[in-house]
Design an enzyme around this catalytic site. Sequence first.
Site, PDB file in Angstrom:
ATOM      1  NE  ARG A  80      -3.427   0.166  -0.267  1.00 54.13           N
ATOM      2  CZ  ARG A  80      -3.897   0.504  -1.466  1.00 54.13           C
ATOM      3  NH1 ARG A  80      -3.797  -0.346  -2.478  1.00 54.13           N
ATOM      4  NH2 ARG A  80      -4.449   1.685  -1.663  1.00 54.13           N
ATOM      5  NE  ARG A 149       9.184 -14.352   0.608  1.00 56.00           N
ATOM      6  CZ  ARG A 149       8.012 -13.721   0.687  1.00 56.00           C
ATOM      7  NH1 ARG A 149       7.894 -12.699   1.528  1.00 56.00           N
ATOM      8  NH2 ARG A 149       6.980 -14.079  -0.055  1.00 56.00           N
ATOM      9  CB  SER A 221       2.624   5.571  12.739  1.00 61.27           C
ATOM     10  OG  SER A 221       2.046   6.508  13.639  1.00 61.27           O
ATOM     11  CB  CYS A 222      -0.493   7.037   8.815  1.00 56.82           C
ATOM     12  SG  CYS A 222      -1.353   5.677   9.648  1.00 56.82           S
ATOM     13  NE  ARG A 267      -3.595  -4.721  15.664  1.00 56.09           N
ATOM     14  CZ  ARG A 267      -2.628  -3.887  15.309  1.00 56.09           C
ATOM     15  NH1 ARG A 267      -2.033  -4.038  14.140  1.00 56.09           N
ATOM     16  NH2 ARG A 267      -2.252  -2.911  16.117  1.00 56.09           N
ATOM     17  NE  ARG A 303      -5.523  -0.447  13.095  1.00 57.53           N
ATOM     18  CZ  ARG A 303      -4.613  -1.245  12.546  1.00 57.53           C
ATOM     19  NH1 ARG A 303      -4.986  -2.189  11.694  1.00 57.53           N
ATOM     20  NH2 ARG A 303      -3.334  -1.116  12.863  1.00 57.53           N
TER      21      ARG A 303
END
Length: 405
Positions: A80, A149, A221-222, A267, A303
């Site tokens: 994203r 990776r 972080s956002c 979560r 969330r």
Amino acid sequence: MASATFSVAKPAIKANGKGFSEFSGLRNSSRHLPFSRKSSDDFHSLVTFQTNAVGSSGGHKKSLVVEAKQLKVAINGFGRIGRNFLRCWHGRKDSPLDVIAINDTGGVKQASHLLKYDSTLGIFDADVKPVGTDGISVDGKVIKVVSDRNPANLPWKELGIDLVIEGTGVFVDREGAGRHITAGAKKVLITAPGKGDIPTYVVGVNADAYTHADDIISNASCTTNCLAPFVKVLDQKFGIIKGTMTTTHSYTGDQRLLDASHRDLRRARAAALNIVPTSTGAAKAVALVLPTLKGKLNGIALRVPTPNVSVVDLVVQVSKKTFAEEVNEAFRESAAKELTGILSVCDEPLVSVDFRCTDVSSTVDSSLTMVMGDDLVKVIAWYDNEWGYSQRVVDLADIVANNWK
């Protein structure tokens, strides 16, 4: 017993005659709100317009220097944030960054398809296609695609990579991010909260303190990027004693589509069916960029079943007596001056979808500002947790380029 006084901001207040915040690349007048159109085609057209316009008016203006070194940039992790970052960068004019490589384990066909077609952003207004088995072309610019990776194995030395945008969310400590340095990259910018002693910078708050000596840095972080700018204003103007915040946050790829195993039992539950309380370090992380607030803020996240756009609800006790309109005017003043392009103020009664693809880090919802008594302040601020955050990643990378030695 005396009754408590309570003030709510009046939505009719305007700043410089404008009834809506200035979203970069969009019209200013509240009579022509860019998000008032309802069809998805119109929204996708808006995204295309914003992406093309952000180069001339988007981003943090202080970071733009004409003669910066053009850095060779690699993106590690094309999820994203990786794809949002590439779109944001592509929309900038005269960028000091040159994205030449992507590390993605999904292959070139998937990388090019997901860059072109996005369920949130719409169709990318660029000619995107695979080039053989190891590259994608974006408007004729070929970007090499590698797949490994382990960052230590990546061909950064061979490609002459100056800066890696670390977007996997995995390599967030010095040992992990340092593998890019081992592979030959000169610097790493982590698009997540860093661990350990990694310096954290938030554009508009403390990014001016960046020096070339920092080889690995974090863009926080956002949520911290949303919270820190207006918290800085509150603390400077009114003095924060203590406070808590809740971010009502869109679900992310870290959650489960259906109930399944997860280290966080909440979560583990279906993201699209539940309001999921969980932890966030965003409030505490503010102290990393505003040290005077250490130990004064804490918070949680809820969330929710939306794919993008989040909103912070901050409640703080302040030392200087105030009222709601005065708080909003402090935000307007900063948004028009030192926080231009970072903070904005919205006077319209909008909802989350209206803030998709906003370039700023945080948009204060002025009509929701409250003051209880004269020292308990409540502020609501919207943020696009993908697009707005990715704009700041580009800005911070620009700052790295502008300070290159």
